[in-house]
Design an enzyme around this catalytic site. Structure first.
Site, PDB file in Angstrom:
ATOM      1  N   CYS B 120      39.607  46.661  43.149  1.00 59.38           N
ATOM      2  CA  CYS B 120      39.992  45.558  44.042  1.00 59.38           C
ATOM      3  C   CYS B 120      41.164  44.816  43.411  1.00 59.38           C
ATOM      4  O   CYS B 120      42.239  45.388  43.279  1.00 59.38           O
ATOM      5  CB  CYS B 120      38.803  44.645  44.360  1.00 59.38           C
ATOM      6  SG  CYS B 120      37.813  44.145  42.950  1.00 59.38           S
ATOM      7  N   CYS B 122      40.609  42.263  40.536  1.00 63.36           N
ATOM      8  CA  CYS B 122      40.089  41.391  39.480  1.00 63.36           C
ATOM      9  C   CYS B 122      41.222  41.013  38.529  1.00 63.36           C
ATOM     10  O   CYS B 122      42.035  41.855  38.138  1.00 63.36           O
ATOM     11  CB  CYS B 122      38.973  42.094  38.712  1.00 63.36           C
ATOM     12  SG  CYS B 122      37.528  42.418  39.740  1.00 63.36           S
TER      13      CYS B 122
END
Lengths: 97, 224
Positions: B120, B122
């Site tokens: 994703c 992070c």
């Protein structure tokens, strides 16, 4: 007491789980070495479904060689990759399932 | 991919939710706004609650990380604490890391570190703020683990063959900050002047410190 210490050789398994799994495909079925123990954390596989009562799980950083990850890796043999892996996705290396 | 016995294992046809090109983004924006209005109408939230959260999300910025890096360059004991316990050392300087742990990885003449989140986006947001647009792009996320030297070379950063390139996939509970090498000519500068040499991209590993705000990926999205 964590199951693995820094330097231990480990094999990343494929649990075949669906849902909020944080272990990407490219490291499954690969071998590496424990870089450090990170502590125990809520399992994202439970957390994503609001299962807050489940026990925490041990988390490690595992160091892999890029040439083990990608057979056609075109960088240098010395290149590495570190990734976080929860305990239940790890087996001691060399233990055939 | 192959399993440990060399058998081919197929990749599932799994189109996980992604950030960019996310069909339905307008739908979610509308739903968010509708939810906000309903929560306020029913007295469950007041606008100042929302403003306060937005302000706290927008406060962190790369300059905070640069202050930590500059301190580490000038103070060996601080550098040792930073590498042993990133969150604790950040707290010493008044920065509270809200993610689980901050792991600081140090560049050296024989090692260069690069951070990516393949799953994703992070990123140590509570310290550096929101990640740059390219960090969340699918191409960076895929290629940074697959052909990192090519990615960096395209950005103008050629890692010499004798230097190990180590990619950190920020896939779970840790967040990562690269401690770049101090520029060779920075010996006489004080911490405030040193901090100005530390760019956001240098703390991701996408550039070196001291290149006078050289931003290989650019500061803003070139299109759209």
């Amino acid at each position: 007491m964590p199951r693995f210490s820094a330097g231990a050789r480990v094999y990343i398994v494929d649990l075949g789980k669906t849902g909020h799994v944080r272990i990407p495909w490219y490291v499954r079925y690969k071998e590496g070495e424990i870089e450090r123990y990170c502590g125990a954390y809520a399992n994202p596989e439970d957390l994503a479904y609001a299962r807050h009562d489940r026990p925490k799980v041990d988390l490690y950083r595992v160091r892999l060689r890029q040439t083990d990850l990608w057979p056609d890796y075109d960088g240098e043999k010395r290149d590495t990759l570190d990734i976080e892996v929860y305990d239940h996705w790890l087996e001691p290396a060399g233990d055939e399932p | 991919m192959n399993d440990r016995k060399g058998r081919f294992v197929s990749h599932p046809d799994d189109d996980a939710t992604v950030i960019e090109g996310h069909a339905g983004a307008d739908y979610y924006a509308l739903m968010t706004e509708a939810t906000r209005q309903l929560l306020i109408e029913r007295g469950l939230l007041i606008q100042s609650d929302i403003d306060a959260v937005i302000a706290s999300l927008e406060a962190p910025r790369p300059e905070w990380g640069a202050m930590i890096v500059a301190r580490a360059w000038r103070d060996d004991a601080y550098r040792a604490r930073l590498l042993a316990d990133g969150s604790g050392a950040a707290a010493e300087m008044g920065f509270r890391i809200k993610e689980a742990q901050l792991v600081v990885v140090e560049n050296s003449p024989t090692l260069h570190n690069l951070v990516v989140c393949t799953l994703c986006s992070c990123y140590p947001r509570s310290l550096l703020g929101q990640p740059p647009w390219w960090y969340i792009s699918k191409s960076y996320r895929a290629r940074a683990v697959r052909e990192p030297r090519r990615v960096l070379a395209e950005l103008g950063l050629v890692i010499p063959p004798e230097v190990e390139l180590r990619v950190h996939d920020s896939n779970a509970d840790m967040r990562y900050l690269v401690l770049p090498m101090a520029p060779a000519d920075s010996g006489t500068l004080d911490e405030a002047a040193l901090a100005k040499l530390v760019t956001r991209d240098a703390m991701i590993g996408a550039s070196l410190a001291g290149k006078d705000a050289t931003m290989p990926f650019g500061r803003s999205k070139p299109h759209g």
